[in-house]
Write an enzyme that holds these catalytic residues in place. Structure first.
Site, short mmCIF file in Angstrom:
data_model
loop_
_atom_site.label_atom_id
_atom_site.label_comp_id
_atom_site.label_asym_id
_atom_site.label_seq_id
_atom_site.Cartn_x
_atom_site.Cartn_y
_atom_site.Cartn_z
N ILE A 22 0.82 -1.22 0.00
CA ILE A 22 0.00 0.00 0.00
C ILE A 22 0.85 1.26 0.00
O ILE A 22 0.38 2.33 -0.29
CB ILE A 22 -1.01 0.05 1.18
CG1 ILE A 22 -0.31 -0.05 2.54
CG2 ILE A 22 -2.07 -1.02 1.03
CD1 ILE A 22 -1.22 0.30 3.71
N LYS A 23 2.12 1.12 0.34
CA LYS A 23 2.97 2.30 0.23
C LYS A 23 4.43 1.89 0.05
O LYS A 23 4.92 0.98 0.72
CB LYS A 23 2.83 3.18 1.47
CG LYS A 23 3.49 4.52 1.23
CD LYS A 23 3.46 5.43 2.41
CE LYS A 23 4.41 6.59 2.19
NZ LYS A 23 4.65 7.35 3.40
N GLN A 24 5.06 2.57 -0.86
CA GLN A 24 6.48 2.32 -1.09
C GLN A 24 7.22 3.60 -0.71
O GLN A 24 7.04 4.64 -1.34
CB GLN A 24 6.69 1.98 -2.57
CG GLN A 24 8.10 2.21 -3.10
CD GLN A 24 8.97 0.97 -2.99
OE1 GLN A 24 8.69 -0.02 -3.63
NE2 GLN A 24 10.00 1.04 -2.16
N GLY A 25 7.99 3.55 0.36
CA GLY A 25 8.76 4.72 0.75
C GLY A 25 10.24 4.50 0.47
O GLY A 25 10.63 3.44 -0.04
N GLU A 27 12.54 4.26 2.72
CA GLU A 27 13.11 3.41 3.76
C GLU A 27 12.37 2.09 3.92
O GLU A 27 12.94 1.10 4.36
CB GLU A 27 13.07 4.15 5.11
CG GLU A 27 14.06 5.28 5.26
CD GLU A 27 15.48 4.76 5.51
OE1 GLU A 27 15.63 3.82 6.31
OE2 GLU A 27 16.41 5.29 4.89
N ALA A 28 11.07 2.13 3.63
CA ALA A 28 10.27 0.94 3.92
C ALA A 28 9.11 0.80 2.94
O ALA A 28 8.69 1.76 2.31
CB ALA A 28 9.71 1.04 5.34
N VAL A 30 5.13 -0.67 2.86
CA VAL A 30 4.05 -0.99 3.80
C VAL A 30 3.05 -1.90 3.11
O VAL A 30 2.59 -1.60 2.00
CB VAL A 30 3.37 0.31 4.32
CG1 VAL A 30 2.25 -0.02 5.30
CG2 VAL A 30 4.39 1.24 4.96
N LYS A 65 5.25 -3.45 8.01
CA LYS A 65 6.19 -2.47 7.49
C LYS A 65 7.53 -3.18 7.31
O LYS A 65 8.05 -3.75 8.26
CB LYS A 65 6.32 -1.37 8.53
CG LYS A 65 6.80 -0.07 7.98
CD LYS A 65 6.38 1.01 8.95
CE LYS A 65 7.37 2.11 8.96
NZ LYS A 65 6.98 3.16 9.89
N ASP A 210 8.06 12.77 13.05
CA ASP A 210 7.54 12.95 11.69
C ASP A 210 6.04 13.25 11.76
O ASP A 210 5.23 12.57 11.13
CB ASP A 210 7.80 11.67 10.87
CG ASP A 210 7.46 11.86 9.40
OD1 ASP A 210 7.41 13.00 8.93
OD2 ASP A 210 7.24 10.84 8.72
#
Ligand code: AMP
Length: 307
Positions: A22-25, A27-28, A30, A65, A210
Site C-alpha cells: 500500500i505504500k512504497q517509501g 526506507e520501507a 508498507v 512495514k 515525523d
C-alpha cells in the site's frame, strides 16, 4: 505480491508474499494483510494491556512495514541499523500505549527480517478528513474550502462532549468527514483531540519525529460513551525520546508546517491544536516549549528566506 528478492530468508517473507503493497517509501514498504496466519513464532509482544484504544480494535487487519535492505550501505551496518530502528519503533509504540496514547498495537517484530507487524487502524487520516486528500494528491485551493464550525467550544479538555450540529459544507466524497459530521463532530473538536493526543504523547517524553496529518488517523469508537472517535498516532519510525523543550517544539513545528502545506486556513486550525496541547501539558511544561516554538519558527522563517 512479491517481497524483495534480496531479503535473507525469514518468516516475514511468507507474509510479504501475501500482502498488498500500500505504500512504497524510501526506507520501507508498507503492506496490508487480512491477518497474520499462521501466527508467527518469532516475537509476539501483543497483550491486551498494550493497546490503549477505547474501541474494539480490529484484530484481523494487519499492517506490515518492511524496512528493506539498502544496497548503498555495508550489509553488516545495514542489518544492525534496520534492527535497531525497528526495535526502537516497537518500543516507542509500546511505551506510548502504556501511557494511554492511542497507537496501533505491535503484533510482531522480526528485526532480522526487517519487519514489524501492526494492528491495522480502520479509519481515515486527518489529512483526508481535512480535505488535504490522500498523500500525494493535489491540495485544495483556498477558495474551494468552506469554513465548517460545528462544534461549540467546550470547557477544559474538549473531549467527552458532542458537537452541536450546525451549518457546514462537506467536501464531496470525503467519507470520513461526512461520518464525523453525522456524529456532530466539527473541526474545532477534531483539532482539540489532536492537541490532546500530542500532549499525551509528549508527556511520555516520546518525540514522534515525523508529525504530519497523514500520520494521525481518525478511528470511530462506537462503543465509547465519552467520544465518538479517537486520534490514533502512527508511524513511529523516526521517534526518539527527549528531555528538552526544544525537542518538543521542533515536533510541533514540523506538524505546523505540515498543516500549512496541506490545509487552507491552517493557522486557525493549528491554533486549536496548540490550545488543547497547552491545556493537556499544563502551564508549567507548556511555557518553555512555547518560548522554544517561537524561536524555532523564527529560525524556520529565516531559512525560508535565505534558502
Ligand atoms: P508509514 O510508513 O508508517 O507512515 O505508513 C505509510 C502509510 O501506511 C500510512 O500513511 C498509512 O496510510 C498506512 N499505515 C501505516 N500504518 C498503519 C496502520 N497501523 N493502520 C492503518 N494504516 C497504516
Amino acid at each position: 505480491m512479491s517481497s524483495s528478492s534480496s531479503t535473507p530468508y525469514s518468516p516475514s517473507a511468507y507474509y510479504l508474499e501475501r500482502g498488498e503493497l500500500i505504500k512504497q517509501g524510501a526506507e520501507a514498504k508498507v503492506y496490508s494483510l487480512p491477518s497474520l496466519f499462521p501466527p508467527p513464532k518469532i516475537y509476539y509482544p501483543s497483550s491486551p494491556s498494550s493497546s490503549s484504544s477505547t474501541s474494539t480494535p480490529n484484530r484481523d487487519g494487519v499492517i506490515i512495514k518492511h524496512r528493506f535492505p539498502k544496497k548503498y550501505r555495508h550489509p553488516t551496518l545495514d542489518t544492525s541499523l534496520t534492527s535497531s530502528r525497528l526495535i526502537f519503533e516497537a518500543r516507542s509504540l509500546a511505551r506510548a500505549a502504556k501511557y494511554g496514547v492511542v497507537v496501533p498495537r505491535v503484533l510482531w517484530v522480526d528485526d532480522r527480517g526487517g519487519c514489524i507487524g501492526l494492528e491495522r487502524v480502520e479509519g481515515w487520516s486527518v489529512r483526508e478528513v481535512l480535505g488535504g486528500g490522500a498523500e500525494g494528491e493535489m491540495e485544495l485551493q483556498e477558495e474551494e474550502e468552506e469554513e465548517v464550525e460545528l462544534y461549540m467550544p467546550s470547557s477544559q479538555t474538549g473531549e467527552g462532549e458532542r458537537d452541536v450540529q450546525g451549518e457546514g459544507e462537506v467536501e464531496e466524497g470525503n467519507e470520513g468527514w461526512e461520518r464525523l459530521k453525522g456524529l456532530g463532530v466539527g473541526r474545532d473538536h477534531l483539532m482539540r483531540s489532536i492537541g490532546s493526543a500530542l500532549a499525551k504523547l509528549h508527556l511520555t517524553t516520546i518525540i514522534h519525529g515525523d508529525l504530519t496529518t497523514s500520520n494521525m488517523m481518525i478511528r470511530l469508537t462506537p462503543d465509547s460513551k465519552t467520544q465518538p472517535y479517537e486520534i490514533v498516532l502512527i508511524d513511529f519510525g523516526l521517534s526518539s525520546t527527549a528531555q528538552f523543550p526544544e525537542n518538543y517544539a521542533v515536533d510541533l513545528y514540523v506538524l505546523e508546517r505540515a498543516f500549512a502545506s496541506t490545509h487552507p486556513r491552517s493557522e486557525k486550525l493549528y491554533a486549536g491544536v496548540l490550545e488543547a496541547y497547552a491545556r493537556g501539558l499544563g502551564e508549567k511544561k507548556w511555557k518553555p516549549i512555547e518560548i522554544k516554538l517561537k524561536e524555532v519558527r523564527k529560525r524556520g522563517r529565516k531559512r525560508d528566506m535565505t534558502g
